[in-house]
Motif scaffolding. Structure first.
Motif, PDB file in Angstrom:
ATOM      1  N   LEU A  45      42.923  12.270  40.212  1.00 30.09           N
ATOM      2  CA  LEU A  45      42.389  13.634  40.379  1.00 30.09           C
ATOM      3  C   LEU A  45      43.098  14.313  39.415  1.00 30.09           C
ATOM      4  N   HIS A  46      42.463  15.138  38.521  1.00 26.45           N
ATOM      5  CA  HIS A  46      42.860  16.210  37.593  1.00 26.45           C
ATOM      6  C   HIS A  46      42.598  17.551  37.978  1.00 26.45           C
ATOM      7  N   GLY A  47      43.653  18.459  38.021  1.00 26.73           N
ATOM      8  CA  GLY A  47      43.446  19.816  38.517  1.00 26.73           C
ATOM      9  C   GLY A  47      44.205  20.906  37.517  1.00 26.73           C
ATOM     10  N   THR A  48      43.639  22.009  37.883  1.00 30.36           N
ATOM     11  CA  THR A  48      44.265  22.965  37.355  1.00 30.36           C
ATOM     12  C   THR A  48      44.191  24.162  38.362  1.00 30.36           C
ATOM     13  N   LYS A  49      45.189  25.138  38.304  1.00 27.63           N
ATOM     14  CA  LYS A  49      45.403  26.417  39.148  1.00 27.63           C
ATOM     15  C   LYS A  49      44.358  27.652  38.680  1.00 27.63           C
ATOM     16  N   PHE A  50      43.728  27.965  39.594  1.00 27.20           N
ATOM     17  CA  PHE A  50      42.629  29.064  39.185  1.00 27.20           C
ATOM     18  C   PHE A  50      43.119  30.396  39.696  1.00 27.20           C
ATOM     19  N   ASP A  51      43.282  31.352  39.040  1.00 27.01           N
ATOM     20  CA  ASP A  51      43.463  32.947  39.697  1.00 27.01           C
ATOM     21  C   ASP A  51      42.184  33.467  39.935  1.00 27.01           C
ATOM     22  N   LEU A  52      41.853  34.283  40.740  1.00 22.90           N
ATOM     23  CA  LEU A  52      40.677  35.021  40.755  1.00 22.90           C
ATOM     24  C   LEU A  52      40.780  36.232  39.959  1.00 22.90           C
ATOM     25  N   PRO A  53      39.693  36.592  39.299  1.00 23.04           N
ATOM     26  CA  PRO A  53      39.822  37.917  38.542  1.00 23.04           C
ATOM     27  C   PRO A  53      40.471  39.101  39.071  1.00 23.04           C
ATOM     28  N   ALA A  71      30.984  29.790  36.529  1.00 21.28           N
ATOM     29  CA  ALA A  71      30.738  31.015  37.592  1.00 21.28           C
ATOM     30  C   ALA A  71      31.778  32.169  37.529  1.00 21.28           C
ATOM     31  N   LEU A  72      33.186  31.727  37.442  1.00 18.04           N
ATOM     32  CA  LEU A  72      34.184  32.551  37.575  1.00 18.04           C
ATOM     33  C   LEU A  72      34.022  33.520  36.129  1.00 18.04           C
ATOM     34  N   THR A  73      33.588  32.718  34.989  1.00 16.03           N
ATOM     35  CA  THR A  73      33.481  33.602  33.770  1.00 16.03           C
ATOM     36  C   THR A  73      32.326  34.671  33.812  1.00 16.03           C
ATOM     37  N   LYS A 127      30.290  42.509  34.705  1.00 14.12           N
ATOM     38  CA  LYS A 127      31.098  43.425  34.814  1.00 14.12           C
ATOM     39  C   LYS A 127      30.891  44.274  33.351  1.00 14.12           C
ATOM     40  N   ALA A 128      30.860  43.368  32.115  1.00 12.64           N
ATOM     41  CA  ALA A 128      30.531  44.067  30.791  1.00 12.64           C
ATOM     42  C   ALA A 128      29.059  44.588  30.762  1.00 12.64           C
ATOM     43  N   LEU A 129      28.276  43.798  31.193  1.00 12.37           N
ATOM     44  CA  LEU A 129      26.807  44.075  31.141  1.00 12.37           C
ATOM     45  C   LEU A 129      26.393  45.214  32.108  1.00 12.37           C
ATOM     46  N   HIS A 130      27.021  45.239  33.265  1.00 11.23           N
ATOM     47  CA  HIS A 130      26.744  46.505  34.026  1.00 11.23           C
ATOM     48  C   HIS A 130      27.794  47.857  33.930  1.00 11.23           C
ATOM     49  N   SER A 131      28.589  47.581  33.103  1.00 11.52           N
ATOM     50  CA  SER A 131      29.320  49.148  32.999  1.00 11.52           C
ATOM     51  C   SER A 131      28.748  49.863  31.950  1.00 11.52           C
ATOM     52  N   PRO A 132      29.230  51.475  32.369  1.00  8.46           N
ATOM     53  CA  PRO A 132      28.353  52.294  31.204  1.00  8.46           C
ATOM     54  C   PRO A 132      28.604  52.154  29.777  1.00  8.46           C
ATOM     55  N   VAL A 133      27.957  52.529  29.059  1.00  8.91           N
ATOM     56  CA  VAL A 133      27.962  52.263  27.613  1.00  8.91           C
ATOM     57  C   VAL A 133      28.588  53.588  27.010  1.00  8.91           C
TER      58      VAL A 133
END
Length: 147
Positions: A58-66, A116-118, A124-130
């Motif tokens: 197994l190869h793994g990495t640690k993911f931090d939630l945004p 999915a995490l990206t 967030k960028a698409l739905h933030s006010p311009v």
């Protein structure tokens, strides 16, 4: 069918490591993961780790939630007998990071989970006010859209 999510018991943060495994394990309940799995994890670099599960690498990495997001572990105490019956899931633990594992290859940006995490940041960028003060390369305010 309706799925009911219950959050009233969500007070426990997972104190040990959480692992997202590329395997289906036919067991519901606690397991001695610390002794039988985590004791065999080898740190390769900052976030990269390796281990084995039933003899497979197994190869793994640690993911931090945004930032601003919390992961939740649900338990289904009463499974429905038919598809028409409602499902009831109860939140048991929360988490802010986890280890993600792949069989035979290192986790990469091409993995579905990473994509999915990206997408969270993209959404967030698409739905933030311009900002109304967006300017073109000459410094003038763009007020028209040309087609």
């Amino acid at each position: 069918m309706t799925t009911l999510l219950r959050f009233q018991s969500l007070t426990n943060e997972i104190s040990s490591q959480l692992h997202f495994m590329p395997a289906e394990i036919q067991h519901n309940g606690s397991a001695n993961v610390k002794s039988y799995f985590e004791s065999n994890i080898r740190r390769e670099s900052d976030n990269k780790v390796t281990a084995s599960l039933r003899g497979r690498p197994l190869h793994g990495t640690k993911f931090d939630l945004p930032s601003g997001y919390t992961g939740v572990v649900f338990n289904e105490t009463k499974k429905p007998v038919t598809e028409e019956e409602d499902r009831e899931l109860t939140a048991t633990h929360s988490f802010d990071s986890f280890h993600y594992w792949n069989l035979d290859r290192e986790p990469s940006h091409g993995d579905k989970l990473h994509q999915a995490l990206t997408w969270i940041d993209i959404a967030k960028a698409l739905h933030s006010p311009v900002d109304a003060s967006i300017t073109d390369s000459q410094g003038s305010l763009k007020s028209e859209v040309s087609m």
